[in-house]
Design a protein around this motif. Sequence first.
Motif, PDB file in Angstrom:
ATOM      1  N   ARG A   1     -25.084 -14.618 -19.234  1.00  0.00           N
ATOM      2  CA  ARG A   1     -25.320 -14.520 -20.670  1.00  0.00           C
ATOM      3  C   ARG A   1     -25.423 -13.064 -21.107  1.00  0.00           C
ATOM      4  N   ALA A   2     -26.141 -12.249 -20.315  1.00  0.00           N
ATOM      5  CA  ALA A   2     -26.307 -10.838 -20.654  1.00  0.00           C
ATOM      6  C   ALA A   2     -24.966 -10.110 -20.619  1.00  0.00           C
ATOM      7  N   LEU A   3     -24.115 -10.451 -19.642  1.00  0.00           N
ATOM      8  CA  LEU A   3     -22.824  -9.771 -19.520  1.00  0.00           C
ATOM      9  C   LEU A   3     -21.869 -10.191 -20.629  1.00  0.00           C
ATOM     10  N   GLN A   4     -21.943 -11.465 -21.031  1.00  0.00           N
ATOM     11  CA  GLN A   4     -21.028 -11.956 -22.065  1.00  0.00           C
ATOM     12  C   GLN A   4     -21.441 -11.496 -23.454  1.00  0.00           C
ATOM     13  N   GLU A   5     -22.745 -11.568 -23.734  1.00  0.00           N
ATOM     14  CA  GLU A   5     -23.237 -11.255 -25.080  1.00  0.00           C
ATOM     15  C   GLU A   5     -23.550  -9.772 -25.260  1.00  0.00           C
ATOM     16  N   HIS A   6     -23.589  -9.004 -24.160  1.00  0.00           N
ATOM     17  CA  HIS A   6     -23.964  -7.584 -24.220  1.00  0.00           C
ATOM     18  C   HIS A   6     -25.347  -7.401 -24.833  1.00  0.00           C
ATOM     19  N   GLU A   7     -26.249  -8.347 -24.546  1.00  0.00           N
ATOM     20  CA  GLU A   7     -27.609  -8.251 -25.044  1.00  0.00           C
ATOM     21  C   GLU A   7     -28.549  -9.013 -24.126  1.00  0.00           C
ATOM     22  N   PHE A   8     -29.823  -8.667 -24.177  1.00  0.00           N
ATOM     23  CA  PHE A   8     -30.807  -9.309 -23.319  1.00  0.00           C
ATOM     24  C   PHE A   8     -32.195  -9.070 -23.905  1.00  0.00           C
ATOM     25  N   GLU A   9     -33.203  -9.750 -23.342  1.00  0.00           N
ATOM     26  CA  GLU A   9     -34.592  -9.530 -23.710  1.00  0.00           C
ATOM     27  C   GLU A   9     -35.374  -9.171 -22.448  1.00  0.00           C
ATOM     28  N   ARG A  10     -36.261  -8.219 -22.575  1.00  0.00           N
ATOM     29  CA  ARG A  10     -37.132  -7.906 -21.448  1.00  0.00           C
ATOM     30  C   ARG A  10     -38.093  -9.060 -21.199  1.00  0.00           C
TER      31      ARG A  10
ATOM     32  N   LYS B   1     -29.399  -4.618 -27.327  1.00  0.00           N
ATOM     33  CA  LYS B   1     -27.947  -4.641 -27.158  1.00  0.00           C
ATOM     34  C   LYS B   1     -27.524  -3.450 -26.306  1.00  0.00           C
ATOM     35  N   VAL B   2     -26.580  -3.686 -25.400  1.00  0.00           N
ATOM     36  CA  VAL B   2     -26.104  -2.633 -24.510  1.00  0.00           C
ATOM     37  C   VAL B   2     -24.594  -2.710 -24.376  1.00  0.00           C
ATOM     38  N   ASP B   3     -24.003  -1.562 -24.139  1.00  0.00           N
ATOM     39  CA  ASP B   3     -22.573  -1.461 -23.836  1.00  0.00           C
ATOM     40  C   ASP B   3     -22.460  -0.973 -22.403  1.00  0.00           C
TER      41      ASP B   3
ATOM     42  N   LEU C   1     -19.292 -17.257 -13.862  1.00  0.00           N
ATOM     43  CA  LEU C   1     -19.693 -15.895 -13.519  1.00  0.00           C
ATOM     44  C   LEU C   1     -18.646 -15.241 -12.615  1.00  0.00           C
ATOM     45  N   TYR C   2     -18.084 -16.032 -11.709  1.00  0.00           N
ATOM     46  CA  TYR C   2     -17.048 -15.497 -10.817  1.00  0.00           C
ATOM     47  C   TYR C   2     -15.849 -14.990 -11.625  1.00  0.00           C
ATOM     48  N   TYR C   3     -15.400 -15.793 -12.595  1.00  0.00           N
ATOM     49  CA  TYR C   3     -14.245 -15.369 -13.394  1.00  0.00           C
ATOM     50  C   TYR C   3     -14.610 -14.214 -14.323  1.00  0.00           C
ATOM     51  N   ARG C   4     -15.892 -14.140 -14.729  1.00  0.00           N
ATOM     52  CA  ARG C   4     -16.317 -13.013 -15.568  1.00  0.00           C
ATOM     53  C   ARG C   4     -16.291 -11.704 -14.783  1.00  0.00           C
ATOM     54  N   LEU C   5     -16.577 -11.761 -13.491  1.00  0.00           N
ATOM     55  CA  LEU C   5     -16.643 -10.554 -12.666  1.00  0.00           C
ATOM     56  C   LEU C   5     -15.299 -10.163 -12.061  1.00  0.00           C
ATOM     57  N   SER C   6     -14.448 -11.140 -11.801  1.00  0.00           N
ATOM     58  CA  SER C   6     -13.228 -10.883 -11.011  1.00  0.00           C
ATOM     59  C   SER C   6     -11.988 -10.726 -11.860  1.00  0.00           C
ATOM     60  N   ILE C   7     -12.134 -10.082 -13.015  1.00  0.00           N
ATOM     61  CA  ILE C   7     -10.949  -9.850 -13.847  1.00  0.00           C
ATOM     62  C   ILE C   7      -9.943  -8.977 -13.099  1.00  0.00           C
ATOM     63  N   PHE C   8     -10.445  -7.979 -12.381  1.00  0.00           N
ATOM     64  CA  PHE C   8      -9.566  -7.099 -11.613  1.00  0.00           C
ATOM     65  C   PHE C   8     -10.158  -6.948 -10.208  1.00  0.00           C
ATOM     66  N   PRO C   9      -9.712  -7.776  -9.255  1.00  0.00           N
ATOM     67  CA  PRO C   9     -10.243  -7.659  -7.893  1.00  0.00           C
ATOM     68  C   PRO C   9      -9.564  -6.535  -7.112  1.00  0.00           C
ATOM     69  N   ILE C  10     -10.364  -5.833  -6.333  1.00  0.00           N
ATOM     70  CA  ILE C  10      -9.847  -4.797  -5.429  1.00  0.00           C
ATOM     71  C   ILE C  10     -10.383  -5.102  -4.028  1.00  0.00           C
ATOM     72  N   GLU C  11      -9.479  -5.279  -3.065  1.00  0.00           N
ATOM     73  CA  GLU C  11      -9.901  -5.541  -1.695  1.00  0.00           C
ATOM     74  C   GLU C  11      -9.808  -4.251  -0.893  1.00  0.00           C
TER      75      GLU C  11
ATOM     76  N   ALA D   1      -9.340   2.370 -13.581  1.00  0.00           N
ATOM     77  CA  ALA D   1     -10.458   3.268 -13.905  1.00  0.00           C
ATOM     78  C   ALA D   1     -10.536   3.586 -15.396  1.00  0.00           C
ATOM     79  N   LYS D   2      -9.420   3.806 -16.050  1.00  0.00           N
ATOM     80  CA  LYS D   2      -9.419   4.252 -17.449  1.00  0.00           C
ATOM     81  C   LYS D   2      -9.756   3.124 -18.423  1.00  0.00           C
ATOM     82  N   THR D   3      -9.797   1.896 -17.930  1.00  0.00           N
ATOM     83  CA  THR D   3     -10.110   0.766 -18.799  1.00  0.00           C
ATOM     84  C   THR D   3     -11.607   0.464 -18.727  1.00  0.00           C
ATOM     85  N   SER D   4     -12.020  -0.555 -19.499  1.00  0.00           N
ATOM     86  CA  SER D   4     -13.402  -1.036 -19.419  1.00  0.00           C
ATOM     87  C   SER D   4     -13.468  -2.397 -18.748  1.00  0.00           C
ATOM     88  N   THR D   5     -12.403  -2.774 -18.062  1.00  0.00           N
ATOM     89  CA  THR D   5     -12.311  -4.079 -17.418  1.00  0.00           C
ATOM     90  C   THR D   5     -13.327  -4.207 -16.286  1.00  0.00           C
ATOM     91  N   SER D   6     -13.885  -5.408 -16.147  1.00  0.00           N
ATOM     92  CA  SER D   6     -14.785  -5.677 -15.023  1.00  0.00           C
ATOM     93  C   SER D   6     -13.980  -5.697 -13.727  1.00  0.00           C
TER      94      SER D   6
END
Length: 609
Positions: free
Chosen positions: A405-414, A422-424, A448-458, A309-314
Amino acid sequence: MDIFSALFRGSPLFAAVIDDTFICRELNDVWRVYLDLPAVEPIAVPVENLFDLAGESSLIDQIRQVMRQEGVINRKPVSLTETAVAPEPLRGLLSAWRIQLISNERPHALLLFTETTEYCQAIDKLNQLQTTHELILNSVGEGIYGVDCQGNTTFVNEAATQILGWRAEDVIGKSLHAIHHHSYPDGRPYPSSECPIYAAFTDGKVHRGDDEFFWHTDGTSVPVEYTSTPIREAGALKGAVVVFRDILERRKNEQQREAAFAQIKILKDLLERERDYLRDEINVTLNFGEIIGESQALKRTLAQIEAVAKTSTSVLILGESGVGKEMVARAIHANSARADMPLVKVNCASIPKDLFESEFFGHVRGSFTGAHRDRVGRLHLAAGGTLFLDEVGEIPLDLQGKLLRALQEHEFERVGDDKTIKVDVRIIAATNRDLKAEVEAGRFRKDLYYRLSIFPIEVPPLRERVQDIGPLAIQFLNSICLELGREPMQLTRQQLDRLTGYDWPGNIRELKNVIERAVILSKDHRLRLDLAMSSDNQVEKPSLSTPLETEAFVTDAILREKERMNMMAVLRHTNWRISGREGAAELLGIKPSTLAYRMKVYGITKSGQ
């Protein structure tokens, strides 16, 4: 010496007499001193030696014409030759005409040179000063006009020409007001008597215009602001200097800024409404307190929540439908440094494919049919907070790349916009699918799977949390009674046994639905659980409930050791085959991933049996 010789010799001007061979036979004292010649001795100096002929090749020809009586030289600018007495050649004006000496019949010419060195230097300085002033005035970005007391133009700088098109030759000596201040933009005449520019050289005051127009050479009006300052000489008004600037771009920028501020206010109000809506939708206290239970399986999940919880990990939350994956996401957010920022949920399964980009990234008005206003995307709403991607496995494959791309670059276009935002944002995803199998089947991007599953919780299913069924049922019963305005009801021991004896394939969601249905079907203070539970969920599992009823309680250490021994026994029975038909996980009634996790917790390995 006769009087004429005395006048010649003593003249303060440079005087010389040359014969028809263009030899100077007589020089007055001034010229002799300049050339460092004796005062009385005869001389014979070629005329070419008297002057600096560089750039003056025609001078000798003009002197020849004088000798032939074909004209005179009148105040021609020339320079004398350089001498030891005067290292810097004198500059001046030369006059020459033919003369006839009485004692000599041959034609002669008299040369008179008037020194103007100091005068030329003064003129040069004046010209230099004028050039410098003109360079300065022409380098100024504002337009500058000079006018005299009659209102006629006396000076125009380069900026004024660029702004209005009028060149110096078009306006100098002409009425400034008549040229480009003669009418209002709507065509009404603008009398010069009302012109603030002209007023400056009549009343001697500085006049300013902040919202007026000058006329361009092409007939269009140019919005300007100007200052008309009077010019005085010896206390008398001599005219005015007008400094002005084109404010067309500034007006456009102000209008655009006002429009942008209005749009920002609209978006801000919209953002606040959507944020408030999302917060009202959650409407719970975001902490561990809403996760109810004391089972070992739940405690392991809570330990993982506390660690990440205290981290910013996905985080990727895995579990069957109805186990409370969203509740886990809320708990992670509530115990993070982002707790004061929004937690925004995106239900990926409920978004139509053609609206995914708009829902996730937002769009600008008119970007597609039906886009009647700007829309703030969920990713933007979650800026600074947490984005919860529920049922992330439902995202269409062709849209997963844009999300990655949006999750990796922290940016997107409408949608429909070329501006990058840019978003955090912290990402928490959840799914009831086996994403590894989806990746292997080509239905989910591996990156995308590896980008999301840095810390899996079952999150364990309810059938693995038998000890938690009772507390959960009591909590649901109390909250539902309060919500429906019913008197508080109690669960009997028999009803608790019935609840704990059921397998709950729908997990916590199904349990809550059964309790709510029972409350609705109850007519008095007695809970009618029998009416709420169908014949399909009346099959009990004595093996799960009997130990709780007949055996005395044991310590956590003993219970963990029993669980470890039970896993060891089933693993030996299946020859350490964890998954597949008749594998250890199937025999235990849990997922292979759950068994693998528990083996890791208990340190169970085949080599260590």
